[in-house]
Design a protein around this motif. Structure first.
Motif, PDB file in Angstrom:
ATOM      1  N   LEU A 121      94.218  30.115  68.591  1.00 23.32           N
ATOM      2  CA  LEU A 121      92.877  30.488  68.348  1.00 23.32           C
ATOM      3  C   LEU A 121      91.554  29.839  69.003  1.00 23.32           C
ATOM      4  CD1 LEU A 121      93.367  30.996  64.478  1.00 23.32           C
ATOM      5  CD2 LEU A 121      93.103  32.895  66.117  1.00 23.32           C
ATOM      6  N   ASP A 122      91.723  28.505  69.412  1.00 27.79           N
ATOM      7  CA  ASP A 122      90.772  27.672  69.986  1.00 27.79           C
ATOM      8  C   ASP A 122      89.652  27.531  69.222  1.00 27.79           C
ATOM      9  OD1 ASP A 122      89.857  26.449  72.313  1.00 27.79           O
ATOM     10  OD2 ASP A 122      88.988  28.152  73.201  1.00 27.79           O
ATOM     11  N   GLY A 123      89.963  27.305  67.998  1.00 31.15           N
ATOM     12  CA  GLY A 123      88.815  26.932  67.023  1.00 31.15           C
ATOM     13  C   GLY A 123      89.068  27.751  65.798  1.00 31.15           C
ATOM     14  N   ALA A 124      88.075  27.769  65.056  1.00 31.70           N
ATOM     15  CA  ALA A 124      88.332  28.141  63.541  1.00 31.70           C
ATOM     16  C   ALA A 124      88.497  29.704  63.553  1.00 31.70           C
ATOM     17  CB  ALA A 124      87.015  28.024  62.617  1.00 31.70           C
ATOM     18  N   PRO A 125      89.420  30.299  62.541  1.00 32.38           N
ATOM     19  CA  PRO A 125      89.306  31.617  62.417  1.00 32.38           C
ATOM     20  C   PRO A 125      88.100  32.213  61.875  1.00 32.38           C
ATOM     21  CG  PRO A 125      91.208  30.248  61.182  1.00 32.38           C
ATOM     22  CD  PRO A 125      90.227  29.236  61.515  1.00 32.38           C
ATOM     23  N   GLY A 126      88.176  33.535  62.231  1.00 26.73           N
ATOM     24  CA  GLY A 126      87.062  34.251  61.956  1.00 26.73           C
ATOM     25  C   GLY A 126      87.187  35.338  60.526  1.00 26.73           C
ATOM     26  N   SER A 142      87.215  33.026  65.764  1.00 26.41           N
ATOM     27  CA  SER A 142      85.782  32.973  65.967  1.00 26.41           C
ATOM     28  C   SER A 142      85.137  32.705  67.110  1.00 26.41           C
ATOM     29  CB  SER A 142      85.257  31.997  64.762  1.00 26.41           C
ATOM     30  OG  SER A 142      85.713  30.727  64.934  1.00 26.41           O
ATOM     31  N   ARG A 143      85.868  32.264  68.054  1.00 27.83           N
ATOM     32  CA  ARG A 143      85.434  31.859  69.654  1.00 27.83           C
ATOM     33  C   ARG A 143      85.987  32.670  70.736  1.00 27.83           C
ATOM     34  NH1 ARG A 143      86.253  25.577  70.853  1.00 27.83           N
ATOM     35  NH2 ARG A 143      84.946  26.378  72.574  1.00 27.83           N
ATOM     36  N   GLN A 168      83.953  36.571  73.544  1.00 29.33           N
ATOM     37  CA  GLN A 168      83.228  36.892  72.397  1.00 29.33           C
ATOM     38  C   GLN A 168      84.283  36.834  71.141  1.00 29.33           C
ATOM     39  OE1 GLN A 168      80.015  37.504  72.014  1.00 29.33           O
ATOM     40  NE2 GLN A 168      79.402  38.115  74.050  1.00 29.33           N
ATOM     41  N   GLY A 169      83.665  35.877  70.000  1.00 31.09           N
ATOM     42  CA  GLY A 169      84.386  35.728  69.067  1.00 31.09           C
ATOM     43  C   GLY A 169      84.545  36.691  68.001  1.00 31.09           C
ATOM     44  N   LEU A 170      85.442  36.839  67.266  1.00 29.62           N
ATOM     45  CA  LEU A 170      85.583  38.055  66.365  1.00 29.62           C
ATOM     46  C   LEU A 170      85.348  37.367  64.707  1.00 29.62           C
ATOM     47  CD1 LEU A 170      88.820  39.533  67.486  1.00 29.62           C
ATOM     48  CD2 LEU A 170      86.455  40.587  67.967  1.00 29.62           C
ATOM     49  N   GLY A 171      84.797  38.338  63.646  1.00 29.09           N
ATOM     50  CA  GLY A 171      84.670  37.811  62.325  1.00 29.09           C
ATOM     51  C   GLY A 171      85.617  38.627  61.409  1.00 29.09           C
ATOM     52  N   GLY A 172      85.467  39.299  60.595  1.00 27.88           N
ATOM     53  CA  GLY A 172      86.103  39.846  59.497  1.00 27.88           C
ATOM     54  C   GLY A 172      87.132  40.841  60.202  1.00 27.88           C
ATOM     55  N   ILE A 173      88.013  41.011  59.180  1.00 24.55           N
ATOM     56  CA  ILE A 173      89.471  41.777  59.470  1.00 24.55           C
ATOM     57  C   ILE A 173      90.025  42.658  58.305  1.00 24.55           C
ATOM     58  CG2 ILE A 173      91.049  39.724  59.478  1.00 24.55           C
ATOM     59  CD1 ILE A 173      92.580  41.247  61.618  1.00 24.55           C
ATOM     60  N   VAL A 174      90.171  43.941  58.553  1.00 23.16           N
ATOM     61  CA  VAL A 174      90.872  44.628  57.147  1.00 23.16           C
ATOM     62  C   VAL A 174      92.315  45.323  57.786  1.00 23.16           C
ATOM     63  CG1 VAL A 174      88.799  44.674  55.937  1.00 23.16           C
ATOM     64  CG2 VAL A 174      89.694  46.772  57.667  1.00 23.16           C
ATOM     65  N   HIS A 175      93.100  45.448  57.091  1.00 26.28           N
ATOM     66  CA  HIS A 175      94.317  46.328  57.645  1.00 26.28           C
ATOM     67  C   HIS A 175      94.388  47.597  56.812  1.00 26.28           C
ATOM     68  CE1 HIS A 175      98.704  47.676  57.243  1.00 26.28           C
ATOM     69  NE2 HIS A 175      98.949  47.015  58.396  1.00 26.28           N
ATOM     70  N   VAL A 176      94.741  48.603  57.655  1.00 25.71           N
ATOM     71  CA  VAL A 176      94.639  49.922  57.210  1.00 25.71           C
ATOM     72  C   VAL A 176      96.126  50.385  57.083  1.00 25.71           C
ATOM     73  CG1 VAL A 176      93.699  52.280  57.248  1.00 25.71           C
ATOM     74  CG2 VAL A 176      92.353  50.273  57.732  1.00 25.71           C
ATOM     75  N   THR A 189      81.149  39.589  65.909  1.00 26.33           N
ATOM     76  CA  THR A 189      79.954  39.205  65.444  1.00 26.33           C
ATOM     77  C   THR A 189      78.745  39.084  66.144  1.00 26.33           C
ATOM     78  OG1 THR A 189      81.146  37.834  63.883  1.00 26.33           O
ATOM     79  CG2 THR A 189      78.651  37.176  64.226  1.00 26.33           C
ATOM     80  N   ALA A 190      78.695  38.748  67.523  1.00 25.11           N
ATOM     81  CA  ALA A 190      77.556  38.978  68.319  1.00 25.11           C
ATOM     82  C   ALA A 190      77.198  40.298  68.708  1.00 25.11           C
ATOM     83  CB  ALA A 190      78.039  37.871  69.684  1.00 25.11           C
ATOM     84  N   THR A 191      78.143  41.196  68.759  1.00 26.52           N
ATOM     85  CA  THR A 191      77.763  42.409  69.481  1.00 26.52           C
ATOM     86  C   THR A 191      77.530  43.575  68.020  1.00 26.52           C
ATOM     87  OG1 THR A 191      80.064  43.184  69.825  1.00 26.52           O
ATOM     88  CG2 THR A 191      78.956  42.048  71.546  1.00 26.52           C
ATOM     89  N   GLY A 192      78.065  43.122  67.168  1.00 27.24           N
ATOM     90  CA  GLY A 192      78.118  44.080  66.034  1.00 27.24           C
ATOM     91  C   GLY A 192      79.170  45.510  66.360  1.00 27.24           C
ATOM     92  N   GLU A 193      80.153  45.216  67.389  1.00 30.35           N
ATOM     93  CA  GLU A 193      81.028  46.135  67.395  1.00 30.35           C
ATOM     94  C   GLU A 193      82.352  46.132  66.589  1.00 30.35           C
ATOM     95  OE1 GLU A 193      80.220  47.031  72.345  1.00 30.35           O
ATOM     96  OE2 GLU A 193      81.403  45.273  71.660  1.00 30.35           O
ATOM     97  N   ILE A 194      82.813  47.214  66.298  1.00 32.64           N
ATOM     98  CA  ILE A 194      83.978  47.605  65.457  1.00 32.64           C
ATOM     99  C   ILE A 194      85.230  47.976  66.342  1.00 32.64           C
ATOM    100  CG2 ILE A 194      85.231  48.429  63.397  1.00 32.64           C
ATOM    101  CD1 ILE A 194      82.947  46.725  62.658  1.00 32.64           C
TER     102      ILE A 194
END
Length: 355
Positions: A121-126, A142-143, A168-176, A189-194
């Protein structure tokens, strides 16, 4: 007075994209710093993670806080909780920590079942999510633009690593859950892309926005899934509703709630995929607030137009209005007959006290 009454009805019945309801002020004798939110469907209370240490609290419906666990094995590392999730099928609480690690705890005794370092992860989870079918855990960085699929039984192991991009780091995640091909959704997070990632083969696709001029969820940090395949997104001072085309190849913003001035939305969760709740930070502390999206805006518009037409027709024969000693507004409707006063009177309520 009557124009003000019509204006009131406009704001009451006029179509709005969303509304906020049940709010729980978090009450604690000690100052708290919170980072994440989950819902325990077994004990029927919220779980919040601390951003100052390896501690997870339970929050009752009245806002009272109870410490469930504080992992002393992580105290020396300075780790804090980056994300929490509940695997109610296996009776486990999953916690992702800022020191690039993840652990599973028993949901009753809160004793540790398994822990696993995640240097990739090279840092904190997102964010963290659970596949309820097989218990596998998905964790974002998150990194970096990576997602790890982890097995937390026995000694624990990393099953797969999905790469979106590396800068670019990532934030929240859900499983479908999908019988044919289950997938996960993550937010950058930085771009707002899903992004949609097929969890079986690792194929990554960006979810296209119906609005070509804007990304789906700029500054979005956390996401929560609804049963109807829509997402509530915590995006700083906004709470967004994203509606998919059913396959998450495309999506659009269908609702937007602006949180109060100086407040910030930190995390979101749904109760069994239905009601959405947001963790809000304000200068006065934290609260958990229900977020209810209006699902039938067209019906609401039609209702407003119909009522507006009725009121216009009614005012065409309006003749007299007065307030009685109880404070009720009485409106005379009808016509003035020659040589006498004749009124058909309708008691129109001014306040709830007159009901």
């Amino acid at each position: 007075m009557l124009p003000f009454f019509f204006l009131f009805l406009f704001f009451l019945l006029g179509p709005t994209p969303s509304s906020a309801h049940h709010s729980i002020a978090i009450i604690s004798s000690n100052p708290l710093r919170l980072s994440s939110l989950a819902w325990n469907p077994i004990s029927k209370h919220f779980l919040v993670g601390s951003s100052e240490g390896p501690t997870i609290y339970a929050v009752s419906d009245s806002g009272m806080v109870q410490c469930l666990l504080s992992d002393i094995s992580l105290n020396s590392t300075g780790a804090s909780v980056a994300g929490v999730a509940v695997d109610h099928v296996r009776h486990r609480l999953i916690a992702a920590f800022s020191n690039s690690s993840v652990a599973a705890y028993d949901l009753t005794s809160y004793s540790k079942i398994c822990s696993l370092p995640l240097p990739q992860l090279d840092g904190a989870p997102g964010g963290v999510a659970v596949d309820m079918e097989n218990g596998e855990v998905f964790i974002t960085s998150s990194r970096r633009g990576i997602v790890l699929k982890v097995r937390l039984d026995g000694d624990g192991s990393i099953i797969s690593e999905y790469e979106i991009n590396d800068d670019q780091g990532l934030g929240g995640i859900v499983h479908v859950v999908n019988d044919q091909n289950p997938y996960i959704l993550v937010i950058q997070t930085a771009t707002g892309e899903i992004f949609k990632i097929e969890s079986n083969d690792g194929i990554v696709k960006e979810v296209s926005s119906d609005d070509k001029s804007n990304t789906l969820a700029l500054s979005g940090s956390a996401i929560a899934l609804h049963n109807d395949l829509s997402l509530t997104v915590a995006a700083n001072r906004n709470l967004l509703l994203l509606q998919s085309d059913g396959t998450w190849s495309r999506a659009s913003v269908k609702g937007n709630i602006r949180v109060k001035h100086h407040d910030q939305s930190i995390a979101v969760v749904t109760q069994q995929g239905k009601k959405a709740y947001a963790l809000i930070e304000s200068p006065h502390g934290y609260r958990i607030e229900e977020v209810q999206w209006w699902k039938f805006p067209l019906l609401r518009c039609l209702l407003f137009i119909l009522l507006g037409g009725c009121l216009i027709g009614w005012t065409a024969v309006l003749r007299k209005m007065y307030i009685d000693h109880k404070g009720c507004v009485w409106i005379g409707v009808g016509r003035r007959e020659e040589g006498k006063k004749y009124w058909e009177v309708c008691n129109f309520v001014k306040s709830l006290d007159c009901l």
